[in-house]
Motif scaffolding. Structure first.
Motif, mmCIF file in Angstrom:
data_model
loop_
_atom_site.group_PDB
_atom_site.id
_atom_site.type_symbol
_atom_site.label_atom_id
_atom_site.label_comp_id
_atom_site.label_asym_id
_atom_site.label_seq_id
_atom_site.Cartn_x
_atom_site.Cartn_y
_atom_site.Cartn_z
ATOM 1 N N ALA A 35 0.825 -1.205 0.000
ATOM 2 C CA ALA A 35 0.000 0.000 0.000
ATOM 3 C C ALA A 35 0.864 1.262 0.000
ATOM 4 N N LEU A 36 1.955 1.248 0.769
ATOM 5 C CA LEU A 36 2.864 2.392 0.774
ATOM 6 C C LEU A 36 3.471 2.620 -0.604
ATOM 7 N N ARG A 37 3.842 1.546 -1.257
ATOM 8 C CA ARG A 37 4.449 1.684 -2.582
ATOM 9 C C ARG A 37 3.456 2.257 -3.586
ATOM 10 N N SER A 38 2.230 1.763 -3.573
ATOM 11 C CA SER A 38 1.251 2.209 -4.563
ATOM 12 C C SER A 38 0.699 3.598 -4.263
ATOM 13 N N ASP A 39 0.538 3.920 -2.970
ATOM 14 C CA ASP A 39 -0.085 5.188 -2.589
ATOM 15 C C ASP A 39 0.905 6.328 -2.411
ATOM 16 N N LEU A 40 2.133 6.017 -2.015
ATOM 17 C CA LEU A 40 3.089 7.069 -1.647
ATOM 18 C C LEU A 40 4.392 6.983 -2.438
ATOM 19 N N ILE A 41 5.084 5.867 -2.329
ATOM 20 C CA ILE A 41 6.463 5.801 -2.813
ATOM 21 C C ILE A 41 6.547 5.899 -4.329
ATOM 22 N N ASP A 42 5.841 5.030 -5.045
ATOM 23 C CA ASP A 42 5.929 5.029 -6.507
ATOM 24 C C ASP A 42 5.432 6.345 -7.117
ATOM 25 N N PRO A 43 4.301 6.906 -6.653
ATOM 26 C CA PRO A 43 3.883 8.202 -7.208
ATOM 27 C C PRO A 43 4.893 9.322 -6.936
ATOM 28 N N THR A 44 5.521 9.299 -5.763
ATOM 29 C CA THR A 44 6.505 10.336 -5.449
ATOM 30 C C THR A 44 7.738 10.190 -6.325
ATOM 31 N N ILE A 45 8.184 8.966 -6.537
ATOM 32 C CA ILE A 45 9.312 8.723 -7.441
ATOM 33 C C ILE A 45 8.971 9.225 -8.840
ATOM 34 N N ALA A 46 7.763 8.956 -9.305
ATOM 35 C CA ALA A 46 7.356 9.372 -10.645
ATOM 36 C C ALA A 46 7.332 10.891 -10.768
ATOM 37 N N VAL A 47 6.816 11.572 -9.761
ATOM 38 C CA VAL A 47 6.762 13.036 -9.781
ATOM 39 C C VAL A 47 8.160 13.623 -9.941
ATOM 40 N N HIS A 48 9.136 12.985 -9.317
ATOM 41 C CA HIS A 48 10.512 13.497 -9.368
ATOM 42 C C HIS A 48 11.347 12.806 -10.445
ATOM 43 N N ARG A 49 10.665 12.162 -11.370
ATOM 44 C CA ARG A 49 11.280 11.595 -12.571
ATOM 45 C C ARG A 49 12.370 10.578 -12.247
ATOM 46 N N GLY A 50 12.099 9.762 -11.247
ATOM 47 C CA GLY A 50 13.016 8.684 -10.912
ATOM 48 C C GLY A 50 12.637 7.393 -11.629
ATOM 49 N N ARG A 51 13.570 6.459 -11.632
ATOM 50 C CA ARG A 51 13.319 5.137 -12.228
ATOM 51 C C ARG A 51 13.645 4.066 -11.202
ATOM 52 N N VAL A 52 12.652 3.247 -10.885
ATOM 53 C CA VAL A 52 12.895 2.125 -9.982
ATOM 54 C C VAL A 52 13.678 1.078 -10.750
ATOM 55 N N VAL A 53 14.929 0.884 -10.355
ATOM 56 C CA VAL A 53 15.792 -0.074 -11.045
ATOM 57 C C VAL A 53 15.430 -1.490 -10.629
ATOM 58 N N LYS A 54 15.298 -1.685 -9.320
ATOM 59 C CA LYS A 54 14.895 -2.991 -8.818
ATOM 60 C C LYS A 54 14.485 -2.882 -7.369
ATOM 61 N N ARG A 55 13.762 -3.897 -6.938
ATOM 62 C CA ARG A 55 13.375 -4.020 -5.536
ATOM 63 C C ARG A 55 13.903 -5.349 -5.021
ATOM 64 N N THR A 56 14.414 -5.318 -3.821
ATOM 65 C CA THR A 56 14.940 -6.535 -3.191
ATOM 66 C C THR A 56 14.184 -6.747 -1.892
ATOM 67 N N GLY A 57 13.020 -7.353 -1.983
ATOM 68 C CA GLY A 57 12.194 -7.538 -0.797
ATOM 69 C C GLY A 57 11.706 -6.206 -0.283
ATOM 70 N N ASP A 58 12.247 -5.770 0.859
ATOM 71 C CA ASP A 58 11.828 -4.508 1.459
ATOM 72 C C ASP A 58 12.667 -3.335 0.984
ATOM 73 N N GLY A 59 13.681 -3.571 0.152
ATOM 74 C CA GLY A 59 14.577 -2.514 -0.299
ATOM 75 C C GLY A 59 14.291 -2.088 -1.726
ATOM 76 N N SER A 60 14.772 -0.886 -2.070
ATOM 77 C CA SER A 60 14.595 -0.366 -3.423
ATOM 78 C C SER A 60 15.865 0.326 -3.876
ATOM 79 N N LEU A 61 16.147 0.207 -5.165
ATOM 80 C CA LEU A 61 17.229 0.932 -5.825
ATOM 81 C C LEU A 61 16.590 1.805 -6.892
ATOM 82 N N VAL A 62 16.785 3.127 -6.766
ATOM 83 C CA VAL A 62 16.119 4.073 -7.652
ATOM 84 C C VAL A 62 17.160 4.997 -8.280
ATOM 85 N N GLU A 63 17.017 5.248 -9.557
ATOM 86 C CA GLU A 63 17.928 6.130 -10.293
ATOM 87 C C GLU A 63 17.245 7.453 -10.610
#
Length: 225
Positions: A35-63
């Protein structure tokens, strides 16, 4: 497409104490994290023009192509988590650690990123306090004139498996308030938690900062250039 080298702003995040949270109630923590990813994290990354490179369980790598955007994204996520954690028992809070570095990376054919740029960001995340953001010196120099930040200069640190010491900066917070005051009302009175500073700190010095206190943490900001 062959692998390519480039300079990128790398953000690495991780959930503090994820194994403990999952051990207590794995289904619930997974649902909350989704829910955090869909409601908060992913939209915020998109607004700031980031790219989710990969997720490792509870972790994320974003460019990000911009360190400023990476830091803005991190601040928005951490400030939102302050409000979401208000009133949540300590042992059930989801808190993130975030490390940000600007450096050389290798992009693989599948879009994955590798290299010291990624490794340093991951090590910064590992030494970060729960709910906070750590920047390398390279990242900090890109944002210090563009964002008013309350900064702790932690000095040069030897990070695991990194050959040379890395100067580390963390965003300053007001002291913990482990008693849960009416965090939600205080947050509403002062608006979103923000970050502020007026000059570069000396090693070991923290800027004074004001702002909303919520769930035992406080962040404050003034201006975004």
């Amino acid at each position: 497409m062959r692998e390519t080298r480039k300079i990128a702003a790398i953000l690495v995040s991780d959930v503090v104490g994820y194994s403990r949270l999952a051990g207590a109630d794995e289904d619930r923590i997974l649902a909350r994290l989704r829910a955090l990813r869909s409601d908060l994290i992913d939209p915020t990354i998109a607004v700031h023009r980031g790219r989710v490179v990969k997720r490792t369980g509870d972790g994320s790598l974003v460019e990000f192509s911009s360190v400023v955007e990476a830091v803005r994204c991190a601040i928005e996520v951490q400030n939102a988590m302050l409000e979401r954690n208000a009133g949540v028992p300590d042992d059930r809070r989801i808190e993130f650690r975030i490390g940000i570095h600007l450096g050389d990376v290798v992009q693989e054919r599948d879009g994955d990123l590798m290299g010291d740029g990624v490794n340093i960001a991951a090590r910064l995340e590992g030494i970060c306090e729960p709910g906070n953001i750590c920047l390398s010196e390279q990242a900090y120099w890109q944002v210090k004139a563009r964002l008013d930040l309350a900064i702790n200069d932690r000095g040069a640190m030897q990070l695991k498996n990194i050959a040379d010491p890395v100067r580390v900066y963390s965003l300053a917070r007001s002291r913990d308030q482990r008693s849960r005051c009416d965090a939600t009302q205080e947050h509403r009175r002062s608006g979103p938690s923000l970050f502020a500073a007026s000059r570069r700190p000396r090693p070991g010095e923290a800027y004074r900062t004001t702002g909303a206190r919520c769930a035992g943490k406080a962040f404050a900001a003034v201006r975004v250039a």
